[in-house]
Design an enzyme around this catalytic site. Sequence first.
Site, short mmCIF file in Angstrom:
data_model
loop_
_atom_site.label_atom_id
_atom_site.label_comp_id
_atom_site.label_asym_id
_atom_site.label_seq_id
_atom_site.Cartn_x
_atom_site.Cartn_y
_atom_site.Cartn_z
N GLY C 9 0.85 -1.19 0.00
CA GLY C 9 0.00 0.00 0.00
C GLY C 9 0.88 1.23 0.00
O GLY C 9 2.09 1.15 0.18
N GLY C 10 0.27 2.37 -0.20
CA GLY C 10 0.99 3.62 -0.19
C GLY C 10 1.30 4.06 1.23
O GLY C 10 1.00 3.37 2.21
N ALA C 11 1.91 5.24 1.35
CA ALA C 11 2.18 5.84 2.66
C ALA C 11 0.86 6.08 3.38
O ALA C 11 -0.11 6.53 2.78
CB ALA C 11 2.92 7.16 2.47
N LYS C 15 -1.38 -0.14 5.88
CA LYS C 15 -0.81 -1.48 5.62
C LYS C 15 -0.19 -2.10 6.87
O LYS C 15 -0.38 -3.29 7.13
CB LYS C 15 0.17 -1.44 4.46
CG LYS C 15 1.29 -0.45 4.63
CD LYS C 15 2.02 -0.18 3.33
CE LYS C 15 3.24 0.70 3.61
NZ LYS C 15 2.94 1.98 4.30
N SER C 16 0.54 -1.29 7.66
CA SER C 16 1.18 -1.84 8.86
C SER C 16 0.13 -2.25 9.89
O SER C 16 0.26 -3.31 10.53
CB SER C 16 2.16 -0.84 9.46
OG SER C 16 3.29 -0.71 8.63
N THR C 34 13.13 -3.97 9.58
CA THR C 34 14.24 -3.74 8.65
C THR C 34 14.76 -2.31 8.73
O THR C 34 15.80 -2.01 8.16
CB THR C 34 13.79 -4.01 7.20
OG1 THR C 34 12.70 -3.12 6.89
CG2 THR C 34 13.33 -5.45 7.02
N HIS C 49 5.63 3.19 15.60
CA HIS C 49 5.22 1.83 15.24
C HIS C 49 5.36 0.88 16.42
O HIS C 49 4.51 0.02 16.64
CB HIS C 49 6.04 1.33 14.04
CG HIS C 49 5.53 1.84 12.72
ND1 HIS C 49 6.35 2.19 11.69
CD2 HIS C 49 4.26 2.06 12.29
CE1 HIS C 49 5.61 2.60 10.66
NE2 HIS C 49 4.34 2.55 11.01
#
Lengths: 173, 173, 173
Positions: C9-11, C15-16, C34, C49
């Site tokens: 997905g985009g910014a 998605k997260s 990562t 996050h």
Amino acid sequence: MKRVVFVTGGARSGKSSFALNLALRFQSRVFLATAQAFDLEMEERIQKHRDERGTGFTTVEEPVNLAGALREIPAGTEVVLVDCLTVWTGNLMHRFGDESKEMIEKETAALLSVLESPPCTIVLVSNEVGMGIVPENAMARKFRDLAGRVNQKVAAAATEAYLLCSGLPIQLK
Amino acid sequence: MKRVVFVTGGARSGKSSFALNLALRFQSRVFLATAQAFDLEMEERIQKHRDERGTGFTTVEEPVNLAGALREIPAGTEVVLVDCLTVWTGNLMHRFGDESKEMIEKETAALLSVLESPPCTIVLVSNEVGMGIVPENAMARKFRDLAGRVNQKVAAAATEAYLLCSGLPIQLK
Amino acid sequence: MKRVVFVTGGARSGKSSFALNLALRFQSRVFLATAQAFDLEMEERIQKHRDERGTGFTTVEEPVNLAGALREIPAGTEVVLVDCLTVWTGNLMHRFGDESKEMIEKETAALLSVLESPPCTIVLVSNEVGMGIVPENAMARKFRDLAGRVNQKVAAAATEAYLLCSGLPIQLK
């Protein structure tokens, strides 16, 4: 049935491969390339695409007069793969400068009239260029407007349309 | 049933036309415009949109207080078309500077409270701005974060949501 | 069944969060990050996050050797959430410079071999970066090519794939 298949997607979304796989189901194939190499990067991209599709395609190069090129496709051709509409839009913009909006409308109308009664199955590849931040560059804003308008018109005329994402198709119609 | 319809898409994806067609199914219509013309390019865009939707809409212009404007919609209105949330987010960011994140959260919360018990069908147009390369400009990065967060919240509150691509809708919910 | 779930997905597309919600259905969870913080903006994002996902995850940080890190996941782990492939691609590009294309292909091949017989359910988050205007910056063009190619390969290997838009999932496979 003569299909008109519109395939769009972002950079490296797998749109050209998807369109290629569609075209490979047919016997007599024409590849209609709209790109012209102006620099090494473009030349490498074009060569890479040529290598990927291998033999079995007659390649026609036409950067501007897409409708005319489609009308001259040899009899017996089963599929034409047009790659891609976004580069074509860029070519028209580059060539016609201040008149490019009107000329792109005119050329798109000519293309649509071919798509209305296509000589064979036509697969048209395009690009999504409008889902990022508004570009600071006025020419880039104009380009994404023009490219988006072409996409809308061709997708409306298509019998099928797909958005590719990470190599996977989303059927739009 | 009073629907809350969220319509998003990239530049020239057909999102405004799709939203307009939805709104035209209703009789008594309000167009809630969030854009303000700062330059000629914007003025032309706004005028173009005004011409496209033709008559039959009462136009309300409100760049900032969206919840307030929705609460004051005249009784008897059947549909409000809000165009668009991304420009609204930009207006809030521009007006509130360093406090924009908090103010956008506050204004979005006020908007959501209207959407919970809408006075009529509400169609909200927004933009996808986050599917390109990370912008080098820190303000652009902040903007796409804020715009994306607004999209998530409003889409979550909507009864229907669509992503437009090349003029064709993908139903998200 | 051991699922391999690809989430793109985009910014600020959600998605997260979507991937996190998937992972939270499992008991024994590893978060494979990562990202490395090079500046304050990144540090804040990473911390944000971390706060969002709360406790209950064992965090492993591995910017480069993703396949190796997945092979060393402790026995008994039920799910690994990898966030994200695009940052990983950027790390490889940064580290290997002119050889990055070959090294990314090599590292991706190693990752795919783990995904073929995954030790547990693996959820991989990635980014759409190719749906904007062609970047003027050659490095940015190279990056979106490399990131798009990684997306295609991992999506092809996944048992499920989703594109997030405004917080809502479109199932790709």
